[in-house]
Structures are given as C-alpha cells and as structure tokens.
Design an enzyme around this catalytic site. Structure first.
Site, short mmCIF file in Angstrom:
data_model
loop_
_atom_site.label_atom_id
_atom_site.label_comp_id
_atom_site.label_asym_id
_atom_site.label_seq_id
_atom_site.Cartn_x
_atom_site.Cartn_y
_atom_site.Cartn_z
N CYS A 1 -38.81 -13.99 37.68
CA CYS A 1 -38.02 -14.50 36.56
C CYS A 1 -38.53 -13.94 35.23
CB CYS A 1 -38.03 -16.02 36.53
SG CYS A 1 -36.94 -16.74 37.78
N CYS B 1 -41.17 -17.53 24.35
CA CYS B 1 -41.21 -18.18 25.67
C CYS B 1 -39.80 -18.65 26.05
CB CYS B 1 -42.18 -19.36 25.60
SG CYS B 1 -42.05 -20.48 27.00
N CYS C 1 13.56 2.99 -1.82
CA CYS C 1 12.65 2.51 -0.78
C CYS C 1 11.18 2.63 -1.19
CB CYS C 1 12.88 3.25 0.53
SG CYS C 1 12.33 4.96 0.49
N CYS D 1 16.68 21.73 -6.34
CA CYS D 1 17.24 21.19 -7.56
C CYS D 1 16.84 19.73 -7.75
CB CYS D 1 18.76 21.32 -7.54
SG CYS D 1 19.52 20.34 -6.23
N CYS E 1 16.50 5.85 4.60
CA CYS E 1 16.90 5.44 3.25
C CYS E 1 18.11 6.24 2.75
CB CYS E 1 15.71 5.61 2.31
SG CYS E 1 16.08 5.35 0.58
#
Lengths: 599, 157
Positions: free
Chosen positions: A164, A184, A300, A310, A319
C-alpha cells in the site's frame, strides 16, 4: 591600436598587397620567416580581438551554468549543511529546504525563530512515535492484518503495509511534483513522508522520477537559478542577484535574459520586450488593420475591404445589401445624378460639412500607426532572420568550411579562430540591431533630437555590420576556392579581425548609449545644464567614434564640432544650437540654417 | 485491481456487520459489480434537506483506494456545491484532498456534512450560491426545501 586606422589599412590593402607580395617574392625560401610573421600576426590579432572580449566576459561573469551533476551536487551540499546545523536527518533537511524554496538562510532564520511552528507547518515531528506494540497490525489502506515487522510508518507511527505504501507513493509521484510534499496517508495526520521512505519503498522508475522532481524543484523554486529556456537544453543558470546586466549565455550558446527568460535583448529593457512581443502576437494589430482598411456594411455590420472596382458595393450573401462605399447610403438613392459609379456628391457635400470627420480621422490614425508599426516590425523580423541565417552559416563554417580553408591555406584550424569570432560577432550584432527596432518603436515621437540621433546611430551600426558581414562572407570565399599567397591571407586576417573588433566596440558603445536612454542628447532646455550635457555628448561621440565607418567619418567630425561649439555655447550667447540637427546658428536666425526648424 | 476488489470486499463486510451503526447512511453494493455502489443518505436535521432521503451513485476506479471514488447525487438537490443537472459534487476530499484511508462510509459522512455546511464561494450551482452570497438565506432555504419536497420525499397520494 586605433581601429579607424586599422580600417584604412584594411581598405588600402587590396591595392598594396600585390606590390608587397611581388617585392617579397615567393615564400619558398623564406618559409621560416613567414611562419614567424604568421605567428606574430596571430598573436597580435589575439591580443587585439580576444583580450577585450575576455575582459568583458570576466566583468559579466555574474552567473554560472550548471549541468545535472552540478545541480545535484549543490543540492546535496545544501541539504548536508542544514542537516548538520539543525541536527536533523537528511530527508528532514530536504523537506525543510523545499518548503523554504531551497534558501538555506531562510530555513535557519525560521527554524531558530520558531522551531515548533516550522515543524508543524512542514510536518516534521520532534519525537519519533513507534507503531503500536502488537504482533499484528491492520494496514490503514487495505485493512488487512500483517505482522508488525512487515509494516512501515512515518515518524508518526501510522502503520501501512509495504504494497500500500508503494502504491500510495507511486500514485503521488505519477501525479506530478506535488509528491515532494507528500504526507502520511492518514487524513488526520500531517506528518511528512520524505526521501528516505521513497527510497526504501518505491520502484526504481519512481525513485528516478522523484529525484528528477527534486532536482527540478531545486532549480525552479530557487530564486537564484533558472533553466536555460533553449529547447532541449538541460543546463540551468545560477545568477548572482543585483550584479548588473541580466544577459547570460548558457553553455549551449543560447543567450537569454535571466530576468524575463526571453532571449537576450540588450539594450531594450524587459518591460519593452514584453510589450513588443505582446504587440507582435496581439489581436490588436488585426483590429487595427480592419479598422484602417475596411468599413462595416451599413446593414449587417460585417467588415468589408474594398480592394478594387467602383463605389457600388454589394455585400456578400446572405446580406446582399447594395450601398455606396463613400457615404454608406443605400445604392437605390445613387446613380448618375449623384456623380455616377466613381464619385458621390452626397459624400462630398456632407464631408465639407464635416459629417465624416471623426470616423475618417480614426481610420487615418489607425492606418498611420499601423504603417509605423509595420516599418519597425519588418526590420526587427528581417534582422531576426538574418541572425538565424548567420547562425546557420556559422554552423556550416565550423562543420566543414574551416577544415577546407585550413587545407587550402595550410593553416592549423586553431589559427582560424578569428573567422569564428567574426561570425559570432555578426550573430551578436544582429541580435542587438534587431532590438534597436523595438527600441525605436517605443522611442517617444516628440523627442525629435533623440530620435534623429538614435536613427543616425542605428544607421551607422547597420552599415558597420554590413561591412563586417560582407568581409566574413564574400571575401572569405576567395580563400576557400583557391590557394592564395600567404601574404594575402594574412592581410585578410588582419582586416577581418580589425573589423570584428571595431564593430564589437561600436555595438558595445551603442548598447551602453541606448541603455542610458540616450541621456546625453536632450533638448537644451536649461542653459545652466547645457555645459555638462555638451561634455557628456562629446564624450559619447568620442566613445562611439572608434566604430564609425569610413562613410561615417565626416559625420563624426561634424558631431565633434557641434559638441565643441555646444560647450562654448555657455559663454557665447551670440549663437544657438539647433535641437534637431545640432547645427549652430547665429542668434539673429530664428530658423536653423541647416534643417530649417524653428528655434 | 485485485487490491481494490479486496479492499471493497472488506468494506462490504463491514457495512453488513454494522448496518445499524449509522442510521443516516445505507450503503448498497451492486449485485453483479463490486465497483458500483449506491447509497441512501438522510438529509441532516435543521437544514432544508431535513426529512428527505437522497440517493448517491458511486463509481469506483480500479486504483481505489489510491484514487477517490466518483460520487454524484441521483436525487435532484438544490445545493451550491452540487450540479443541479448532473448531480456532480464539488468536495475537496473527492478531488485532491483524497486519502486512501477514507472509506465509502466516510465519504457519505463527508457529503452529509457538506449538505449542512454549504460552501457558496465555490459553487457548482451558481443560482444557489448567489442566493447565499447575497445573504438571502430565506430564499435559499425555501428553494432547497421545495426541491427536497419535490424530489427527496415520498409522494403523498
């Protein structure tokens, strides 16, 4: 030696060398003599070009490059020192040092001020608590019972079984450098788990990882050391705080600023570099560009760049709004009566009434500032890539050309160091030059005199470097391609070494002048201070003079004259000096006779 | 894998043995998979959760107990540190403050404690956190109580 004369020597050589060569004859009978001459020449070059640089290095050696071994050694030394002084175990000293960022003095201070508190925060128990005295104990992680002697515990006495512990330590190590602060496993316990536990239980791989984190922590958490930021470089640099220039050069030959870990950037300060780098990457430049070069569709609001055609604009689908580019009104209101496709009467008249002033002015300003930035950025980037190119050339030189040259000219490679030196100098100069463009960008627009002086110095630096680069690149080629008389090669040596040292001096002075903020050039706002200012000005032009090129020579003379007259200005009120071009004018003139600026 | 299975089995046996030890917590292991657990916990008294029974789902990683179990509320709950939609719980011991010495039982206890003491400064449920942070304790409590009644109590027929 006066480098200026050296320059002329170098320049004059080409015409003289043939003559000299023929008068001496072939070196077949005078080989010894020539060798001697060669040595002498080399010594001379050595003195001239190497000593100043080693001097500079000695002055600047306020840092040490450390390799992995050095780092571990220093770390071990520090741990031993603390362990001895505080009479604690080595692993405890290690935990303590890490907590206080590896500062031995801080550990000592804190410890002797309040040992109990330090022990508590770091998790070092004063008394070693033994595990409960039973034959069998329960592991706190897997809840299995094991004989007492197969269990292990930190000094807090909470028992866990070997496997462990191993899993606990391994999980933590694989989770990152936080493993150096391991405690620990018992949640109510804060006892530190240190190097000794790791070493006695972790797998070899984990132990190595832990050691690596420990070493990294020593460099990264320590205020005195930093990793070299060059990719793949494993050295760290230890810097002596408060000792002048932050520029350091790692053993891997990468130069960087120890303070901000950007590449070395003298004469520009760290703040400016950060701003400049941010600016180069910032979205703000995109915004500036969009602002300067596009208009939003009136319907937009998407930005549109008009790059041809031009004034009748049709926005892109979906749009599809048709409008006039000039007045941004709907195209349905336009046509022949408003001036056709290439003009807009409505716009012209509205403009005259000042309706568009604000947005037009903003667009114009954005465009100007963008152009200004682009100007500096392009030059900054060009020097950057020149430097990269020079580095590659230097590599090629060291890898093959030197050997070839050594064969062709029958010279030992050790005596060809002057060529490497020249290239190293070129690389360094490109770096300085690059940063002068960031410097120029942030130089205040209003400081006209300073700006002009700066641009002059920069121009000189550029042409000086160009000359050195030319010599190291093109002229070297001749000696690479064919065997040439020794005399020629020695002359080349003298010339290149001379150019190198001249350029080095010029750039060193340039860096110093820019770092002092060009303070010796200021508007002559106080007559009282003008004397002093003039003095420092003359000294600066003198200090810069050695690097002046031939082309700059007449101008050097000019500067000297003006500073001389500047110093006499305090006494003589009948003349004034132009802030802009430093030319002297009779008091009766309200405009400068040289540059026509108002007094 | 084997270690975690063994440890979970120990916990299982412990739960079976001490079924009545903590009446507020009822831990149940999935019949076919020891890495899946559910728990029923009682809302702590003197909180808006009082009287409610909340279901928790545990998904346990293979490295357990070195890594923490993943826990979430299956029962809807109005609490600053519980995600209102997913039931995810923001609790330090389930993240970086985990210790392998904790058990599923102790996790449940910690969650009950969290229900009684919410941490409105690190909210997963911002609406709930904002009510508490702006000092509207009454508003918070009535919301929490309403959801307890709606979701955590047996429906009156």
């Amino acid at each position: 030696m006066d480098p200026e004369e050296d320059m002329h020597d170098a320049r004059g050589e080409s015409s003289q060398e043939e003559e000299d060569f023929y008068s001496e004859g072939y070196p077949s009978d005078g080989e010894d003599e020539d060798d001697d001459g060669d040595d002498a020449g080399y010594d001379f070059v050595d003195n001239d070009s190497d000593d100043p640089s080693t001097d500079v290095r000695r002055l600047q050696q306020n840092y040490t490059t450390l390799n992995e071994e050095n780092i571990s050694q220093r770390q071990a030394d520090d741990i031993n020192r603390v362990s001895t002084v505080l009479s604690i175990k080595r692993w405890e000293a290690c935990v303590l040092l890490r907590h206080y960022n590896w500062s031995v003095s801080k550990v000592h201070d804190e410890w002797f001020a309040d040992e109990e508190n330090v022990r508590k925060t770091v998790g070092l128990l004063e008394k070693h608590i033994e595990m409960p005295n039973k034959r069998e104990l329960t592991c706190g992680i897997c809840f299995e019972n094991y004989p007492r002697d197969t269990m292990k515990a930190s000094p807090c006495g909470h028992p866990f079984c070997f496997s462990c512990w191993r899993g606990y330590i391994s999980t933590s190590i694989n989770d990152g450098p936080g493993c150096l602060m391991l405690r620990c496993p018992d949640p109510t316990c804060r006892a530190a788990v240190g190097l000794d536990m790791v070493d006695s239980m972790a797998s070899r791989e984990d132990r190595e990882k832990y050691a690596r984190y420990l070493r990294r922590s020593y460099v990264e958490d320590n205020r005195k050391t930093k990793w070299c930021p060059a990719p793949g470089c494993e050295y760290a640099v230890e810097f002596v705080m408060g000792s002048g220039s932050y520029d350091v050069c790692c053993k891997c030959s990468y130069s960087f600023c120890w303070n901000c870990t950007e590449e070395a950037h003298r004469p520009v300060d760290c703040g400016t570099v950060a701003r400049w780098i941010l600016k180069n990457s910032a979205e703000s430049e995109n915004m500036n560009w969009i602002l300067a070069n596009s208009k939003p569709c009136p319907k937009c609001k998407r930005p549109i760049e008009k790059n041809q055609g031009c004034m009748h604009i049709t926005c892109t689908p979906p749009c599809k709004f048709e409008f006039c580019w000039l007045c941004l009104g709907p195209w349905t209101e336009h046509g022949e009566r408003t001036g056709g496709f290439y003009a807009c009467n409505r716009y012209e008249s509205a403009k005259q009434e000042g309706a568009y002033d604000e947005s037009e002015r903003r667009r114009e300003m954005a465009k100007n500032s963008l152009e200004r930035y682009t100007h500096y950025y392009e030059r900054w980037a060009a020097n950057q890539s020149s430097r990269q190119k020079a580095l590659t050339d230097l590599q090629a030189l060291q890898n093959e050309k030197l050997e070839k040259l050594s064969d062709r000219q029958s010279q030992p490679e050790s005596q060809l160091k002057f060529i490497t030196d020249a290239w190293l100098q070129i690389v360094e100069c490109r770096r300085v030059l690059k940063w002068t463009y960031a410097y120029g960008f942030y130089l205040h627009e209003n400081e006209h005199a300073k700006r002009q002086f700066f641009e002059y110095l920069q121009g000189e630096a550029e042409s000086g470097l160009e000359r050195l680069h030319q010599c190291a690149e093109k002229e070297l080629q001749v000696y690479l391609e064919a065997e040439t008389p020794l005399k020629d090669f020695n002359d080349f040596r003298t010339k290149l070494a001379g150019l190198t040292s001249v350029t080095r001096n010029y750039f060193e002075n340039l860096v110093r002048a820019l770092e002092s903020g060009l303070n010796d050039v200021g508007p002559s706002n106080s007559q009282a201070g003008s004397n002093q200012a003039a003095c420092s000005k003359s000294s600066s032009s003198k200090s810069l003079a050695p690097g002046k090129s031939k082309s700059g020579k007449s101008r050097t003379g000019g500067a000297a004259t003006s500073s001389r007259s500047g110093s006499s200005r305090g006494m003589d009120d009948s003349i004034w000096t132009c802030d802009s071009c430093t030319c002297t004018n009779p008091k009766s003139n309200s405009h400068c006779q040289a540059c026509d600026r108002h007094r | 894998m084997q270690a975690s299975r063994a440890r979970l089995f120990k916990e299982y046996k412990e739960v079976q043995r001490e079924k009545s030890a903590d009446p507020d917590i009822q831990l149940v292991c999935d019949d076919s998979n020891i890495f899946k657990w559910t728990a029923l916990i009682k809302g702590p008294s003197e909180t808006p959760y009082e009287g409610g029974v909340f279901q928790l789902a545990f998904a346990i990683p293979e490295q357990y107990p070195l890594l923490p179990p993943q826990v979430r509320f299956l029962t809807k709950i109005f609490h600053p540190n519980v995600h209102f939609k997913t039931g995810e719980i923001c609790l330090d011991i389930l993240k970086n403050a985990w210790s392998p010495a904790w058990t599923l039982q102790s996790v449940c206890r910690a969650i009950i404690a969290l229900m009684a003491h919410p941490e409105p400064d690190s909210p997963l449920n911002c609406d709930s956190g904002n009510l508490l942070r702006s000092g509207d304790v009454r508003g918070f409590q009535s919301m929490a109580r309403m959801y307890t009644r709606l979701a955590a109590m047996p429906k009156k027929t």
